[in-house]
Motif scaffolding. Structure first.
Motif, PDB file in Angstrom:
ATOM      1  N   ARG A 106       0.810  -1.219   0.000  1.00 51.39           N
ATOM      2  CA  ARG A 106       0.000   0.000   0.000  1.00 51.39           C
ATOM      3  C   ARG A 106       0.844   1.269   0.000  1.00 51.39           C
ATOM      4  NH1 ARG A 106      -5.290   1.680   2.199  1.00 51.39           N
ATOM      5  NH2 ARG A 106      -5.032   3.761   3.009  1.00 51.39           N
ATOM      6  N   GLU A 107       1.918   1.267   0.762  1.00 41.78           N
ATOM      7  CA  GLU A 107       2.730   2.478   0.857  1.00 41.78           C
ATOM      8  C   GLU A 107       3.501   2.772  -0.418  1.00 41.78           C
ATOM      9  OE1 GLU A 107       5.297  -0.924   1.741  1.00 41.78           O
ATOM     10  OE2 GLU A 107       3.310  -0.353   2.437  1.00 41.78           O
ATOM     11  N   ARG A 108       3.404   1.914  -1.384  1.00 43.12           N
ATOM     12  CA  ARG A 108       4.157   2.078  -2.624  1.00 43.12           C
ATOM     13  C   ARG A 108       3.347   2.762  -3.731  1.00 43.12           C
ATOM     14  NH1 ARG A 108       9.292  -1.212  -2.188  1.00 43.12           N
ATOM     15  NH2 ARG A 108       9.094  -1.770  -0.027  1.00 43.12           N
ATOM     16  N   LEU A 109       2.127   3.103  -3.460  1.00 43.54           N
ATOM     17  CA  LEU A 109       1.321   3.906  -4.379  1.00 43.54           C
ATOM     18  C   LEU A 109       1.094   5.247  -3.687  1.00 43.54           C
ATOM     19  CD1 LEU A 109      -0.521   4.456  -6.832  1.00 43.54           C
ATOM     20  CD2 LEU A 109      -2.375   3.339  -5.575  1.00 43.54           C
ATOM     21  N   LEU A 110       1.564   6.304  -4.306  1.00 37.78           N
ATOM     22  CA  LEU A 110       1.419   7.634  -3.734  1.00 37.78           C
ATOM     23  C   LEU A 110       0.840   8.583  -4.775  1.00 37.78           C
ATOM     24  CD1 LEU A 110       4.910   7.932  -2.012  1.00 37.78           C
ATOM     25  CD2 LEU A 110       2.740   7.416  -0.888  1.00 37.78           C
ATOM     26  N   LEU A 111       0.079   9.556  -4.319  1.00 37.60           N
ATOM     27  CA  LEU A 111      -0.400  10.617  -5.196  1.00 37.60           C
ATOM     28  C   LEU A 111       0.540  11.810  -5.054  1.00 37.60           C
ATOM     29  CD1 LEU A 111      -4.265  10.614  -4.610  1.00 37.60           C
ATOM     30  CD2 LEU A 111      -2.907   9.236  -6.182  1.00 37.60           C
ATOM     31  N   ILE A 112       0.789  12.472  -6.169  1.00 37.75           N
ATOM     32  CA  ILE A 112       1.598  13.686  -6.162  1.00 37.75           C
ATOM     33  C   ILE A 112       0.663  14.844  -6.474  1.00 37.75           C
ATOM     34  CG2 ILE A 112       3.474  14.937  -7.273  1.00 37.75           C
ATOM     35  CD1 ILE A 112       4.596  12.254  -8.146  1.00 37.75           C
ATOM     36  N   ASN A 113       0.784  15.908  -5.703  1.00 39.11           N
ATOM     37  CA  ASN A 113      -0.067  17.073  -5.930  1.00 39.11           C
ATOM     38  C   ASN A 113       0.795  18.311  -6.054  1.00 39.11           C
ATOM     39  OD1 ASN A 113      -1.753  19.473  -4.469  1.00 39.11           O
ATOM     40  ND2 ASN A 113      -3.025  18.188  -5.755  1.00 39.11           N
ATOM     41  N   THR A 114       0.616  19.035  -7.146  1.00 39.25           N
ATOM     42  CA  THR A 114       1.257  20.333  -7.308  1.00 39.25           C
ATOM     43  C   THR A 114       0.257  21.385  -6.848  1.00 39.25           C
ATOM     44  OG1 THR A 114       2.527  19.545  -9.197  1.00 39.25           O
ATOM     45  CG2 THR A 114       2.313  21.932  -8.945  1.00 39.25           C
ATOM     46  N   LEU A 115       0.566  22.014  -5.736  1.00 38.16           N
ATOM     47  CA  LEU A 115      -0.360  23.008  -5.200  1.00 38.16           C
ATOM     48  C   LEU A 115      -0.398  24.240  -6.094  1.00 38.16           C
ATOM     49  CD1 LEU A 115       0.431  22.759  -1.404  1.00 38.16           C
ATOM     50  CD2 LEU A 115      -1.539  21.836  -2.629  1.00 38.16           C
ATOM     51  N   GLN A 116      -1.613  24.661  -6.399  1.00 40.33           N
ATOM     52  CA  GLN A 116      -1.869  25.811  -7.252  1.00 40.33           C
ATOM     53  C   GLN A 116      -3.017  26.595  -6.628  1.00 40.33           C
ATOM     54  OE1 GLN A 116      -2.170  24.555 -11.468  1.00 40.33           O
ATOM     55  NE2 GLN A 116      -1.595  22.534 -10.726  1.00 40.33           N
ATOM     56  N   PRO A 117      -3.209  27.826  -7.033  1.00 41.61           N
ATOM     57  CA  PRO A 117      -4.314  28.602  -6.456  1.00 41.61           C
ATOM     58  C   PRO A 117      -5.670  27.889  -6.577  1.00 41.61           C
ATOM     59  CG  PRO A 117      -2.876  30.069  -7.674  1.00 41.61           C
ATOM     60  CD  PRO A 117      -2.397  28.657  -7.947  1.00 41.61           C
ATOM     61  N   ASP A 118      -5.878  27.152  -7.662  1.00 43.40           N
ATOM     62  CA  ASP A 118      -7.170  26.488  -7.878  1.00 43.40           C
ATOM     63  C   ASP A 118      -7.384  25.258  -7.002  1.00 43.40           C
ATOM     64  OD1 ASP A 118      -7.872  28.348  -9.776  1.00 43.40           O
ATOM     65  OD2 ASP A 118      -7.272  27.111 -11.472  1.00 43.40           O
ATOM     66  N   ASN A 119      -6.316  24.678  -6.441  1.00 40.91           N
ATOM     67  CA  ASN A 119      -6.508  23.449  -5.666  1.00 40.91           C
ATOM     68  C   ASN A 119      -5.911  23.496  -4.263  1.00 40.91           C
ATOM     69  OD1 ASN A 119      -3.760  23.126  -6.043  1.00 40.91           O
ATOM     70  ND2 ASN A 119      -3.908  21.238  -7.202  1.00 40.91           N
ATOM     71  N   LEU A 120      -5.361  24.612  -3.871  1.00 37.08           N
ATOM     72  CA  LEU A 120      -4.683  24.736  -2.583  1.00 37.08           C
ATOM     73  C   LEU A 120      -5.569  24.302  -1.416  1.00 37.08           C
ATOM     74  CD1 LEU A 120      -2.192  25.659  -0.997  1.00 37.08           C
ATOM     75  CD2 LEU A 120      -3.162  27.964  -0.996  1.00 37.08           C
ATOM     76  N   ARG A 121      -6.803  24.730  -1.415  1.00 36.72           N
ATOM     77  CA  ARG A 121      -7.710  24.412  -0.300  1.00 36.72           C
ATOM     78  C   ARG A 121      -8.260  22.984  -0.377  1.00 36.72           C
ATOM     79  NH1 ARG A 121      -8.975  29.489   2.152  1.00 36.72           N
ATOM     80  NH2 ARG A 121      -8.418  31.176   0.740  1.00 36.72           N
ATOM     81  N   GLN A 122      -7.957  22.279  -1.459  1.00 35.23           N
ATOM     82  CA  GLN A 122      -8.466  20.920  -1.638  1.00 35.23           C
ATOM     83  C   GLN A 122      -7.527  19.851  -1.089  1.00 35.23           C
ATOM     84  OE1 GLN A 122      -9.403  20.485  -5.799  1.00 35.23           O
ATOM     85  NE2 GLN A 122     -10.985  22.037  -5.711  1.00 35.23           N
ATOM     86  N   LEU A 123      -6.349  20.241  -0.632  1.00 38.59           N
ATOM     87  CA  LEU A 123      -5.368  19.252  -0.183  1.00 38.59           C
ATOM     88  C   LEU A 123      -5.914  18.295   0.883  1.00 38.59           C
ATOM     89  CD1 LEU A 123      -2.585  18.078  -0.527  1.00 38.59           C
ATOM     90  CD2 LEU A 123      -1.733  19.760   1.127  1.00 38.59           C
TER      91      LEU A 123
END
Length: 79
Positions: free
Chosen positions: A46-63
């Motif tokens: 399980r720990e070997r699948l990760l999501l990567i998120n580039t924070l941007q103004p449109d998604n910052l509050r969605q983290l």
């Protein structure tokens, strides 16, 4: 030998995801990542699948929701 799969994920809802990833289909992407999570979970990695998120103004509050989403699809976390 192990493996690590990183999946770029940019939004917690269809509008944000498709706006940031032009041409992407949110529903299809969700279905595919759930399939991938099932496969990875069956490998007991399980720990070997990760999501990567580039924070941007449109998604910052969605983290926080993206982190919750990661758990529901079998990802070990968000980078």
């Amino acid at each position: 030998m192990g493996f690590l799969i990183l999946v770029s994920w940019d939004g917690d809802n269809k509008d944000t995801f498709e706006n940031l990833r032009r041409g992407a289909k949110y529903d299809m992407a969700v279905a595919r990542i759930k399939e991938l999570g099932t496969v990875v979970s069956s490998c007991k990695a399980r720990e070997r699948l990760l999501l990567i998120n580039t924070l941007q103004p449109d998604n910052l509050r969605q983290l926080p929701n993206i982190t919750k989403f990661a758990a529901t699809v079998g990802a070990g976390g968000v980078l």
